[in-house]
Scaffold this motif. Structure first.
Motif, PDB file in Angstrom:
ATOM      1  N   ASP A  68       0.851  -1.156   0.027  1.00  0.00           N
ATOM      2  CA  ASP A  68       0.120   0.098   0.042  1.00  0.00           C
ATOM      3  C   ASP A  68       0.826   1.232   0.147  1.00  0.00           C
ATOM      4  OD1 ASP A  68       0.750  -0.964   2.729  1.00  0.00           O
ATOM      5  OD2 ASP A  68      -0.762   0.206   3.559  1.00  0.00           O
ATOM      6  N   ARG A  69       2.082   1.009   0.276  1.00  0.00           N
ATOM      7  CA  ARG A  69       3.017   2.277   0.273  1.00  0.00           C
ATOM      8  C   ARG A  69       3.640   2.382  -1.150  1.00  0.00           C
ATOM      9  NH1 ARG A  69       6.756   3.364   5.031  1.00  0.00           N
ATOM     10  NH2 ARG A  69       5.867   5.507   5.108  1.00  0.00           N
ATOM     11  N   ASN A  71       1.637   3.089  -4.529  1.00  0.00           N
ATOM     12  CA  ASN A  71       0.552   4.425  -4.391  1.00  0.00           C
ATOM     13  C   ASN A  71       1.099   5.579  -5.187  1.00  0.00           C
ATOM     14  OD1 ASN A  71      -1.472   5.789  -3.348  1.00  0.00           O
ATOM     15  ND2 ASN A  71      -0.505   6.013  -1.216  1.00  0.00           N
ATOM     16  N   CYS A  85      -1.882   4.247  -9.368  1.00  0.00           N
ATOM     17  CA  CYS A  85      -2.351   3.381  -8.203  1.00  0.00           C
ATOM     18  C   CYS A  85      -2.742   4.384  -6.946  1.00  0.00           C
ATOM     19  CB  CYS A  85      -1.168   2.501  -7.647  1.00  0.00           C
ATOM     20  SG  CYS A  85      -0.113   1.618  -8.813  1.00  0.00           S
ATOM     21  N   HIS A  86      -3.909   3.724  -6.005  1.00  0.00           N
ATOM     22  CA  HIS A  86      -4.304   4.340  -4.925  1.00  0.00           C
ATOM     23  C   HIS A  86      -4.713   3.541  -4.097  1.00  0.00           C
ATOM     24  CE1 HIS A  86      -7.946   4.669  -7.202  1.00  0.00           C
ATOM     25  NE2 HIS A  86      -8.453   4.818  -6.214  1.00  0.00           N
ATOM     26  N   TRP A  87      -4.757   4.176  -2.558  1.00  0.00           N
ATOM     27  CA  TRP A  87      -5.321   3.350  -1.770  1.00  0.00           C
ATOM     28  C   TRP A  87      -6.198   4.190  -0.873  1.00  0.00           C
ATOM     29  CZ3 TRP A  87      -4.304  -1.882  -0.269  1.00  0.00           C
ATOM     30  CH2 TRP A  87      -3.514  -2.433  -1.226  1.00  0.00           C
ATOM     31  N   GLU A  88      -7.333   3.612  -0.254  1.00  0.00           N
ATOM     32  CA  GLU A  88      -8.064   4.007   0.669  1.00  0.00           C
ATOM     33  C   GLU A  88      -8.380   3.080   1.625  1.00  0.00           C
ATOM     34  OE1 GLU A  88     -11.896   6.113  -0.736  1.00  0.00           O
ATOM     35  OE2 GLU A  88     -11.084   6.608  -2.426  1.00  0.00           O
ATOM     36  N   GLY A 104      -7.002  -0.939  -2.452  1.00  0.00           N
ATOM     37  CA  GLY A 104      -6.315  -0.624  -3.425  1.00  0.00           C
ATOM     38  C   GLY A 104      -6.597  -0.714  -4.529  1.00  0.00           C
TER      39      GLY A 104
END
Length: 178
Positions: A39-40, A43, A69-72, A76
């Motif tokens: 997740d890091r 992103n 890429c993005h995470w909430e 992801g």
């Protein structure tokens, strides 16, 4: 008595051979650094360059991938845009879920069921079945995907493709975080 000794020696030798052939486990890399947290790393924008090699080693396809890429929270999205050396393009959108203990699951439109993965140390192992179009037909092939974080920006990836347990080839990728 000699027969028993030979049988015991054969059993111990066979066990040693089988132990020596054991596959690495992702947990073997638990102490390796830098620590890979998907997740890091995944992103933002990632650029990847890759090749596909047949089992003979012949390179039959080269490609680039631009990933947004993005995470909430623990969810992801990896939006991958492939461009192949023959000019063709492809898009795959992974939807990932981060679980406890470094486990991940994921889905994509061309992935059968759910992908399963585990991160440990600087490594990530990802297993899934992909629907792969080849010459107008679609084949379901299994991927055994290993990723290793080299530093904060670079990750290397090697995926072995199999069908019915037979190795078809390998995909090699280099990811660079932008």
């Amino acid at each position: 008595m000699n027969t028993r000794r030979h049988a015991l020696l054969a059993l111990l030798s066979g066990t040693a051979v089988l132990t020596g052939c054991a596959s690495p486990q992702v947990t073997d890399y638990a102490q390796e650094r830098p620590l890979l947290e998907l997740d890091r790393y995944f992103n933002g924008r990632i650029l990847a360059h890759g090749i596909f090699q047949k089992r003979s080693g012949e390179v039959v396809r080269r490609f680039t991938v631009v990933m947004d890429c993005h995470w909430e929270g623990n969810q992801g999205v990896l939006d991958e845009a492939f461009t192949y050396s023959d000019g063709s393009t492809q898009r795959r959108i992974w939807r990932l879920t981060k679980h406890a203990d470094g486990r991940y699951t994921g889905t994509a439109d061309d992935v059968v069921d759910e992908a399963q993965g585990q991160a440990s140390g600087n490594a990530f192992r990802w297993n899934y079945t992909l629907r792969l179009p080849v010459d107008g037909k679609v084949y379901e092939v299994q991927f055994d995907d290993w990723m290793f974080l080299v530093d904060d920006r670079v990750m290397l990836n090697r995926a072995t493709m199999r069908k019915f347990g037979v190795t078809l080839g390998e995909v090699l990728l280099s990811f660079t975080k932008q």
